[in-house]
Write a protein that holds these residues in place. Structure first.
Motif, short mmCIF file in Angstrom:
data_model
loop_
_atom_site.label_atom_id
_atom_site.label_comp_id
_atom_site.label_asym_id
_atom_site.label_seq_id
_atom_site.Cartn_x
_atom_site.Cartn_y
_atom_site.Cartn_z
N LYS A 11 0.86 -1.17 0.00
CA LYS A 11 0.00 0.00 0.00
C LYS A 11 0.91 1.23 0.00
O LYS A 11 1.87 1.30 0.76
CB LYS A 11 -0.87 -0.02 1.26
CG LYS A 11 -1.74 1.22 1.47
CD LYS A 11 -2.52 1.06 2.77
CE LYS A 11 -3.41 2.24 3.06
NZ LYS A 11 -4.21 2.04 4.29
N PRO A 12 0.63 2.23 -0.85
CA PRO A 12 1.51 3.40 -0.90
C PRO A 12 1.42 4.24 0.37
O PRO A 12 0.40 4.21 1.07
CB PRO A 12 1.00 4.18 -2.12
CG PRO A 12 -0.42 3.76 -2.27
CD PRO A 12 -0.48 2.32 -1.82
N LEU A 13 2.47 4.98 0.64
CA LEU A 13 2.49 5.82 1.83
C LEU A 13 1.72 7.12 1.64
O LEU A 13 1.30 7.76 2.61
CB LEU A 13 3.94 6.14 2.21
CG LEU A 13 4.77 4.95 2.68
CD1 LEU A 13 6.22 5.37 2.84
CD2 LEU A 13 4.25 4.39 4.00
N ASP A 14 1.51 7.54 0.39
CA ASP A 14 0.88 8.84 0.16
C ASP A 14 -0.62 8.85 0.39
O ASP A 14 -1.28 9.86 0.17
CB ASP A 14 1.21 9.37 -1.24
CG ASP A 14 0.73 8.44 -2.35
OD1 ASP A 14 -0.02 7.49 -2.05
OD2 ASP A 14 1.11 8.66 -3.51
N VAL A 15 -1.19 7.70 0.81
CA VAL A 15 -2.62 7.71 1.15
C VAL A 15 -2.85 8.36 2.51
O VAL A 15 -3.98 8.69 2.87
CB VAL A 15 -3.22 6.28 1.17
CG1 VAL A 15 -3.12 5.66 -0.20
CG2 VAL A 15 -2.54 5.40 2.21
N TYR A 16 -1.78 8.53 3.27
CA TYR A 16 -1.88 9.19 4.56
C TYR A 16 -1.46 10.66 4.41
O TYR A 16 -0.31 10.93 4.08
CB TYR A 16 -0.96 8.52 5.59
CG TYR A 16 -1.26 7.07 5.83
CD1 TYR A 16 -2.36 6.68 6.57
CD2 TYR A 16 -0.43 6.08 5.31
CE1 TYR A 16 -2.64 5.34 6.80
CE2 TYR A 16 -0.69 4.74 5.54
CZ TYR A 16 -1.79 4.38 6.28
OH TYR A 16 -2.06 3.06 6.51
N ARG A 45 3.61 5.84 10.21
CA ARG A 45 4.78 5.23 10.86
C ARG A 45 4.60 3.73 11.03
O ARG A 45 5.51 2.93 10.75
CB ARG A 45 5.01 5.90 12.22
CG ARG A 45 6.18 5.31 13.01
CD ARG A 45 6.26 5.90 14.40
NE ARG A 45 5.06 5.63 15.18
CZ ARG A 45 4.80 4.46 15.78
NH1 ARG A 45 5.66 3.44 15.66
NH2 ARG A 45 3.70 4.30 16.48
N ILE A 46 3.42 3.31 11.50
CA ILE A 46 3.17 1.89 11.74
C ILE A 46 3.21 1.12 10.42
O ILE A 46 3.73 0.00 10.35
CB ILE A 46 1.82 1.69 12.46
CG1 ILE A 46 1.93 2.21 13.91
CG2 ILE A 46 1.39 0.23 12.45
CD1 ILE A 46 0.64 2.14 14.68
N HIS A 47 2.66 1.71 9.37
CA HIS A 47 2.69 1.07 8.05
C HIS A 47 4.14 0.87 7.59
O HIS A 47 4.52 -0.21 7.11
CB HIS A 47 1.91 1.91 7.05
CG HIS A 47 1.87 1.35 5.66
ND1 HIS A 47 1.45 0.07 5.38
CD2 HIS A 47 2.19 1.91 4.46
CE1 HIS A 47 1.52 -0.14 4.07
NE2 HIS A 47 1.97 0.95 3.50
#
Length: 316
Positions: A11-16, A45-47
């Protein structure tokens, strides 16, 4: 089953959304809730931590593996022995659109909901995190579950998928969760007719509807939007489909029982679209096909299965 080659799908990080930095340049910044921003920072961070941990486990197992962000998928997944998705059900769903029935998949919920956190912020905002219904692992048990897969102690389940044909042409994408046929504008009325066939012969009478659209789900999808719309849970390994007419306009008493039902594994539902324009949504909003007046959509469970390592509680 020998596993040597692994695809790690992320899952990409830019969804947050990221926390704004520097000097405040807009009065709108003053209305942001710092608790929500901190919560989103923590989710990111957790992801990241989960990704790093899973990569470390694979590294220590001396496997041949590579990492791909799910948004970069554009071709069928081949030449690997296992796909590991790190994210939630959305990442697993997206991966399924690029997989046939030969490669198993293991889902890792990278950001599971924390009950105490939900309680703490219940009066401020919804702190629910990823559901991960189909994910058999989290960072907490990934190493154990992965070793069980490697050692052959854990077998994948075969989940039924839905095939979609448009005017007699089979679409390349199979639905793992559901298909929604509706007007492009959710506030507009959808007009359509449908009937169920077996071996090319009618199994039901023709039903004509004016409503918010038609949803058809697999057993897997019966736990999602179908359930929220008033449907019922189906055994996870069932090969049947379930349909429901969304918000029918003044259904007649004679037809009301036909607004919701089951499509058996040897049956097909035929939908004739009777509005000027419409959309067939496959597993959410990202994969869709346009339809117009007179188009025929056929849905059935005659699609390649998907092999998924499921959480044990779904099989009990």
């Amino acid at each position: 089953m020998s596993i040597r080659r692994v695809l790690l799908l992320l899952k990409p990080l830019d969804v947050y959304p990221t926390r704004p930095t520097g000097k405040i340049s807009s009065p709108l910044s003053l209305v942001r809730n710092p608790q929500i921003l901190g919560y989103l920072d923590d989710r990111c961070r957790i992801h990241k931590d989960t990704i790093n941990f899973c990569q470390d486990v694979l590294q220590r197992r001396s496997l041949d593996w590579k990492t791909v962000v799910r948004n970069n998928l554009s071709e069928p997944i081949r030449h690997v022995d296992l796909v590991i998705t790190i994210g939630g059900d959305g990442t697993l769903l997206q991966a399924s659109h690029f997989m046939d029935d030969s490669i198993p998949m293991l889902g890792v919920n990278s950001d599971p909901t924390q009950v105490e956190e939900v309680k703490e912020f219940s009066h401020e905002f919804d702190a629910t995190r990823s559901t991960g219904y189909l994910c058999a692992a989290t960072a907490g048990n990934f190493e154990q579950v992965f070793d069980e897969v490697l050692e052959g102690c854990k077998a994948p389940s075969e989940l039924s998928r839905m095939s979609i044909s448009l005017n007699g042409q089979l679409l390349s994408t199979c639905a793992l969760n559901d298909v929604l046929v509706a007007h492009p504008c959710p506030a507009a009325v959808s007009r359509f007719s449908f009937l169920i066939k077996r071996d090319g012969q009618r199994s039901s009478s023709l039903v004509s509807c004016r409503s918010s659209g038609l949803r058809v789900s697999t057993a897997t999808g019966s736990t999602a939007a179908m359930l929220s719309a008033g449907g019922f849970l189906m055994p996870i390994l069932s090969q049947d489909l379930q349909y429901i007419v969304r918000e029918p306009i003044s259904p007649g008493d004679a037809d009301s029982h036909l607004m919701h039902g089951v499509i058996n594994s040897d049956q097909t539902i035929h939908v004739t679209w009777c509005s000027k324009e419409g959309i067939v949504y496959i597993d959410g909003s990202h994969v869709f096909h346009l339809v117009e007046h007179g188009d025929i959509i056929e849905l059935s469970s005659k699609a390649p299965i998907l092999k998924v390592f499921l959480p044990s509680h779904l099989l009990s």
